[in-house]
Design a protein around this motif. Structure first.
Motif, PDB file in Angstrom:
ATOM      1  N   MET B   1     -44.615   4.799  18.538  1.00  0.00           N
ATOM      2  CA  MET B   1     -44.689   4.270  17.165  1.00  0.00           C
ATOM      3  C   MET B   1     -43.465   4.737  16.383  1.00  0.00           C
ATOM      4  N   SER B   2     -43.107   3.975  15.367  1.00  0.00           N
ATOM      5  CA  SER B   2     -41.937   4.332  14.576  1.00  0.00           C
ATOM      6  C   SER B   2     -42.230   5.566  13.730  1.00  0.00           C
ATOM      7  N   GLN B   3     -41.151   6.201  13.308  1.00  0.00           N
ATOM      8  CA  GLN B   3     -41.295   7.383  12.456  1.00  0.00           C
ATOM      9  C   GLN B   3     -41.984   7.004  11.145  1.00  0.00           C
ATOM     10  N   SER B   4     -41.674   5.835  10.616  1.00  0.00           N
ATOM     11  CA  SER B   4     -42.277   5.409   9.350  1.00  0.00           C
ATOM     12  C   SER B   4     -43.789   5.278   9.479  1.00  0.00           C
ATOM     13  N   MET B  88     -37.634  19.416  16.888  1.00  0.00           N
ATOM     14  CA  MET B  88     -37.731  18.457  15.785  1.00  0.00           C
ATOM     15  C   MET B  88     -39.152  17.878  15.701  1.00  0.00           C
ATOM     16  N   LEU B  89     -40.127  18.774  15.741  1.00  0.00           N
ATOM     17  CA  LEU B  89     -41.542  18.382  15.785  1.00  0.00           C
ATOM     18  C   LEU B  89     -42.023  17.828  14.459  1.00  0.00           C
ATOM     19  N   ASP B  90     -42.511  16.600  14.499  1.00  0.00           N
ATOM     20  CA  ASP B  90     -43.216  16.049  13.341  1.00  0.00           C
ATOM     21  C   ASP B  90     -44.696  15.973  13.724  1.00  0.00           C
ATOM     22  N   VAL B  91     -45.472  16.852  13.109  1.00  0.00           N
ATOM     23  CA  VAL B  91     -46.878  17.041  13.493  1.00  0.00           C
ATOM     24  C   VAL B  91     -47.779  16.434  12.427  1.00  0.00           C
TER      25      VAL B  91
ATOM     26  N   GLN C  21     -38.701  23.707   8.242  1.00  0.00           N
ATOM     27  CA  GLN C  21     -38.686  23.158   9.613  1.00  0.00           C
ATOM     28  C   GLN C  21     -39.285  21.760   9.638  1.00  0.00           C
ATOM     29  N   ARG C  22     -40.436  21.631   8.997  1.00  0.00           N
ATOM     30  CA  ARG C  22     -41.146  20.351   8.943  1.00  0.00           C
ATOM     31  C   ARG C  22     -40.302  19.294   8.240  1.00  0.00           C
ATOM     32  N   PHE C  23     -39.684  19.703   7.141  1.00  0.00           N
ATOM     33  CA  PHE C  23     -38.833  18.783   6.380  1.00  0.00           C
ATOM     34  C   PHE C  23     -37.673  18.268   7.232  1.00  0.00           C
ATOM     35  N   TYR C  24     -36.992  19.176   7.918  1.00  0.00           N
ATOM     36  CA  TYR C  24     -35.832  18.758   8.707  1.00  0.00           C
ATOM     37  C   TYR C  24     -36.240  17.849   9.872  1.00  0.00           C
ATOM     38  N   ALA C  25     -37.366  18.147  10.505  1.00  0.00           N
ATOM     39  CA  ALA C  25     -37.811  17.308  11.621  1.00  0.00           C
ATOM     40  C   ALA C  25     -38.027  15.875  11.137  1.00  0.00           C
ATOM     41  N   LEU C  30     -36.066  10.271  10.567  1.00  0.00           N
ATOM     42  CA  LEU C  30     -35.831   9.085   9.737  1.00  0.00           C
ATOM     43  C   LEU C  30     -34.402   8.571   9.931  1.00  0.00           C
ATOM     44  N   LEU C  31     -33.441   9.486   9.902  1.00  0.00           N
ATOM     45  CA  LEU C  31     -32.042   9.088  10.089  1.00  0.00           C
ATOM     46  C   LEU C  31     -31.837   8.448  11.457  1.00  0.00           C
ATOM     47  N   ASP C  32     -32.369   9.082  12.492  1.00  0.00           N
ATOM     48  CA  ASP C  32     -32.144   8.587  13.855  1.00  0.00           C
ATOM     49  C   ASP C  32     -32.884   7.272  14.105  1.00  0.00           C
ATOM     50  N   ASP C  33     -33.951   7.039  13.336  1.00  0.00           N
ATOM     51  CA  ASP C  33     -34.681   5.768  13.450  1.00  0.00           C
ATOM     52  C   ASP C  33     -34.028   4.649  12.628  1.00  0.00           C
ATOM     53  N   GLY C  34     -32.999   4.990  11.900  1.00  0.00           N
ATOM     54  CA  GLY C  34     -32.312   3.977  11.105  1.00  0.00           C
ATOM     55  C   GLY C  34     -33.038   3.609   9.824  1.00  0.00           C
ATOM     56  N   ALA C  35     -33.946   4.487   9.376  1.00  0.00           N
ATOM     57  CA  ALA C  35     -34.665   4.240   8.120  1.00  0.00           C
ATOM     58  C   ALA C  35     -33.812   4.748   6.961  1.00  0.00           C
ATOM     59  N   ALA C  36     -32.777   3.984   6.637  1.00  0.00           N
ATOM     60  CA  ALA C  36     -31.730   4.465   5.728  1.00  0.00           C
ATOM     61  C   ALA C  36     -32.260   4.783   4.335  1.00  0.00           C
ATOM     62  N   GLU C  37     -33.142   3.935   3.802  1.00  0.00           N
ATOM     63  CA  GLU C  37     -33.653   4.182   2.450  1.00  0.00           C
ATOM     64  C   GLU C  37     -34.581   5.406   2.414  1.00  0.00           C
ATOM     65  N   GLU C  38     -35.442   5.516   3.433  1.00  0.00           N
ATOM     66  CA  GLU C  38     -36.342   6.677   3.472  1.00  0.00           C
ATOM     67  C   GLU C  38     -35.545   7.964   3.700  1.00  0.00           C
ATOM     68  N   TRP C  39     -34.499   7.868   4.471  1.00  0.00           N
ATOM     69  CA  TRP C  39     -33.587   9.001   4.664  1.00  0.00           C
ATOM     70  C   TRP C  39     -32.964   9.406   3.332  1.00  0.00           C
ATOM     71  N   ALA C  40     -32.489   8.439   2.590  1.00  0.00           N
ATOM     72  CA  ALA C  40     -31.840   8.741   1.310  1.00  0.00           C
ATOM     73  C   ALA C  40     -32.826   9.379   0.333  1.00  0.00           C
ATOM     74  N   ASP C  41     -34.103   9.014   0.465  1.00  0.00           N
ATOM     75  CA  ASP C  41     -35.122   9.587  -0.421  1.00  0.00           C
ATOM     76  C   ASP C  41     -35.433  11.052  -0.110  1.00  0.00           C
ATOM     77  N   THR C  42     -34.869  11.591   0.963  1.00  0.00           N
ATOM     78  CA  THR C  42     -35.036  13.024   1.230  1.00  0.00           C
ATOM     79  C   THR C  42     -33.953  13.836   0.518  1.00  0.00           C
ATOM     80  N   PHE C  43     -33.089  13.140  -0.204  1.00  0.00           N
ATOM     81  CA  PHE C  43     -32.111  13.796  -1.086  1.00  0.00           C
ATOM     82  C   PHE C  43     -32.597  13.627  -2.532  1.00  0.00           C
ATOM     83  N   THR C  44     -32.137  14.476  -3.427  1.00  0.00           N
ATOM     84  CA  THR C  44     -32.407  14.254  -4.845  1.00  0.00           C
ATOM     85  C   THR C  44     -31.645  13.005  -5.287  1.00  0.00           C
ATOM     86  N   ALA C  45     -32.046  12.452  -6.437  1.00  0.00           N
ATOM     87  CA  ALA C  45     -31.417  11.215  -6.923  1.00  0.00           C
ATOM     88  C   ALA C  45     -29.901  11.379  -7.029  1.00  0.00           C
ATOM     89  N   ASP C  46     -29.466  12.578  -7.394  1.00  0.00           N
ATOM     90  CA  ASP C  46     -28.028  12.844  -7.532  1.00  0.00           C
ATOM     91  C   ASP C  46     -27.497  13.700  -6.371  1.00  0.00           C
TER      92      ASP C  46
END
Lengths: 148, 148, 148
Positions: B1-4, B88-91, C21-25, C30-46
């Motif tokens: 399944m996808s990460q999303s 890189m565990l997502d649990v 750890q959980r956050f980075y995983a 998200l980045l490796d799955d190509g979820a560009a918008e969700e990846w960007a949302d793991t940064f602050t707005a600025d």
């Protein structure tokens, strides 16, 4: 020791497991940054570093620092960035405030202007001793996978 | 399944996350040490191991042990040390005492007397079921990155 | 900053370390799955993403998403699966709800039908800011080991 023998011991609790992860991250970064004295201070005063690639164990902080300094200087002269990845930690309680940790260590190297790659894969077997809410290495045994 | 899709589920708490890290470290060390039966015991009795590189899923502890034994014997005959790094565990929590874990697995190999290197990069998707304060794999799906 | 300067700060507790750890995983998946918008949302707005390989820092979620989308499309066109491994996390408390994290990031790539390998080894220096029981990146600085 084999993994089967190792796991006969009680597994560490979550707080201890975290402390050991944190300890290794800091310890490896110190080594890779060339902070030889601070690296040596992550061992006990009489700490021992043994490796199947070395003719004899290195004993005591001064000798551990000297060995790290020598490696650091060689890598710098060769323009190589080395990073130690320690992972897959199996942390077990020994008697008293001692831990037995069996982990994998991967050495990644990158020459300046060149291609990064895995330099070595090893097994790392540590005995850690408590120091407040942190840990020190009393004994380390590193076994390179390429050596019989 | 996808990460999303995966992250629509509730993230696990710290105690669970630690337990899963500890479980994987032990499990991978057993496999890499060639402890085929003990490796198989980290799956449920009716556990399933599926891989995009295999024609059909392997089902049940006996078959999982047999597959591990076969791989171990081949690697030993070839003089290769294999190490599995899971990270890189997502649990995520599923209903009841089930976890869904999406992680990366890297296979590092070293031939005796030779150069260590990354052999394969994979995605690992597990369903884990609670067993006391530890976990067992009920379903594992490994997808090699080199296969479409 | 050097590891020595970094560790002058107080080390994070276990709950925080787990959250990071959980956050980075999740973030790397998200980045490796190509979820560009969700990846960007793991940064602050600025949020700011700086790299020693880039001529200038990328600032703000829209630009961070656009950069990720561009890289994702290039990798897909080239038939390459990329995976980011972040590890050896040294997590330190800054003033208030800020963390300073110094970690290693390894980029592993696999061409379809080809051989997996380490593409790059880097140092990752983050400033994280609390968002509930999770974290966002306010500043990231990635230093490739092959660049002086």
């Amino acid at each position: 020791m084999s993994q089967s023998a190792h796991i006969a011991r009680a597994a560490a609790d979550s707080e201890t497991y975290f402390q050991v992860q944190r300890f290794y991250a800091r310890q490896m970064q110190l080594l890779d940054d060339g902070a030889a004295e601070e690296w040596a201070d992550t061992f006990t005063a009489d700490g021992v570093f043994a490796a199947n690639a070395a003719p004899a164990p290195v004993k005591g902080r001064e000798n551990i620092a000297a060995a790290a300094r020598s490696t650091t200087e060689r890598l710098q002269a060769d323009g190589i960035v080395r990073r130690h990845w320690l992972g897959m930690l199996d942390v077990r309680r020994e008697a008293g405030d001692l831990l037995s940790v069996r982990s994998y260590a991967l050495i990644v190297e990158t020459p300046k202007g060149g291609q990064a790659g895995v330099r070595m894969s090893t097994l790392c077997e540590d005995v850690l001793v408590r120091e407040g809410d942190d840990w020190l290495v009393r004994e380390r045994k590193v076994s390179r996978d390429d050596l019989g």
